[in-house]
Motif scaffolding. Sequence first.
Motif, PDB file in Angstrom:
ATOM      1  N   ASP A 180      40.958  37.381  42.269  1.00  0.00           N
ATOM      2  CA  ASP A 180      40.506  38.442  43.188  1.00  0.00           C
ATOM      3  C   ASP A 180      39.336  37.996  44.049  1.00  0.00           C
ATOM      4  OD1 ASP A 180      42.410  39.999  41.875  1.00  0.00           O
ATOM      5  OD2 ASP A 180      40.943  40.694  40.398  1.00  0.00           O
ATOM      6  N   ASP A 202      42.066  37.701  47.033  1.00  0.00           N
ATOM      7  CA  ASP A 202      42.500  39.055  46.701  1.00  0.00           C
ATOM      8  C   ASP A 202      43.485  39.623  47.722  1.00  0.00           C
ATOM      9  OD1 ASP A 202      41.938  41.301  44.728  1.00  0.00           O
ATOM     10  OD2 ASP A 202      41.842  42.322  46.660  1.00  0.00           O
ATOM     11  N   GLU A 236      47.294  36.019  46.784  1.00  0.00           N
ATOM     12  CA  GLU A 236      47.992  36.964  45.902  1.00  0.00           C
ATOM     13  C   GLU A 236      48.425  38.203  46.675  1.00  0.00           C
ATOM     14  OE1 GLU A 236      45.393  38.095  42.607  1.00  0.00           O
ATOM     15  OE2 GLU A 236      44.509  39.679  43.801  1.00  0.00           O
TER      16      GLU A 236
HETATM   17 MG    MG Z   1      43.829  41.566  42.462  1.00  0.00          MG
END
Ligand code: MG
Length: 291
Positions: A180, A202, A236
């Motif tokens: 993140d 993130d 991600e």
């Molecule tokens: Mg995350």
Amino acid sequence: YAANSSNLDINFYDDSSLERFIEHQEINILLSEAIVNDELHIMYQPKVEGDGKLIGLEALLRWNSPVIGVVSPAVFIPIAEKSGLVTSLTRWLISNVCKQINEWQQASVELVPVAINISGADLDQDNFHEQLIKPLIEYKIRPQLIELELTESARSISHEKALSTINHLVNWGFDITIDDFGIGYSGISKLISYPVKKVKIDRQFIKNIDKDKRKAQVIEAIIAMCRVFNIQILAEGTESFAEVDTLIKLGCHNFQGYVFAKPMKAEMVSQLLLIQNVLDFNKCNLVGIVS
Ligand code: MG
Ligand code: C2E
Ligand code: MG
Ligand code: MG
């Protein structure tokens, strides 16, 4: 929350802190029995290169409570971090991930590293590195097959202790990833002080990056910074190929997100490992498996 509501996220219907306190206590009580009652299981989400080549997996905890239904880890992990219960969950998860990797090894499929999410509370224990190594020895697994994703946790921990634990882990061959990246308070300071191998940017910075010039500029700067430290980058939460294309142009080549694959059961991963480690959209309908 309604005591017998099934299949629902916990509904924080009341913001009063007493209500929330009671709710957290109830979740902690139910969660403390979840392990012995066999209510937990693990899903695995692929990490891939742009062409769909599998480069890793992330183990994600799932809890299906007979009392309150399916609860998201986004809800119960922060509560378990505050109460300290998360360390038991981590122990359970590590042991079961190792057992699973051992099964894949027995089937002699080509393996990829499996990432585990680690909380500050885990690192805060004196013997975390010893706890971690035990199941690896038991199941004959090389530390190179385990990656540790560090998430910023609500609980403040001793920086010195965390650093010493992390150094032990790196010496043993575990890779450290900052999870993140970009949304926490200490992302950059972790880059400076921890021996970090990888960074996961993130989802917030990835969403609609193809349409948002400023986001793209931020990612470009993060990539440049990580190059200085020789750190690998993964994006991600990629949900569209337009996002993936933009990220490739910016210099990011590793991905995780629904556009490639959702978290899946271990049996599905076995199939994936068998078909040359490539997420092939024709050969095998791996995309769209519900988490
Ligand atoms: Mg995350
Ligand atoms: P995380 O480690 O950042 O994991 C990524 C989360 O994003 C996962 O949610 C995953 O299912 C979701 N995700 C992946 N790709 C996409 C996408 O394309 N779009 C969207 N909207 N979401 C995507 P999940 O499994 O609900 O986990 C939420 C968080 O709970 C995790 O965030 C992690 O911080 C924590 N968590 C999950 N399992 C564990 C665990 O075993 N231990 C610890 N300490 N934390 C865990
Ligand atoms: Mg993670
Ligand atoms: Mg993450």
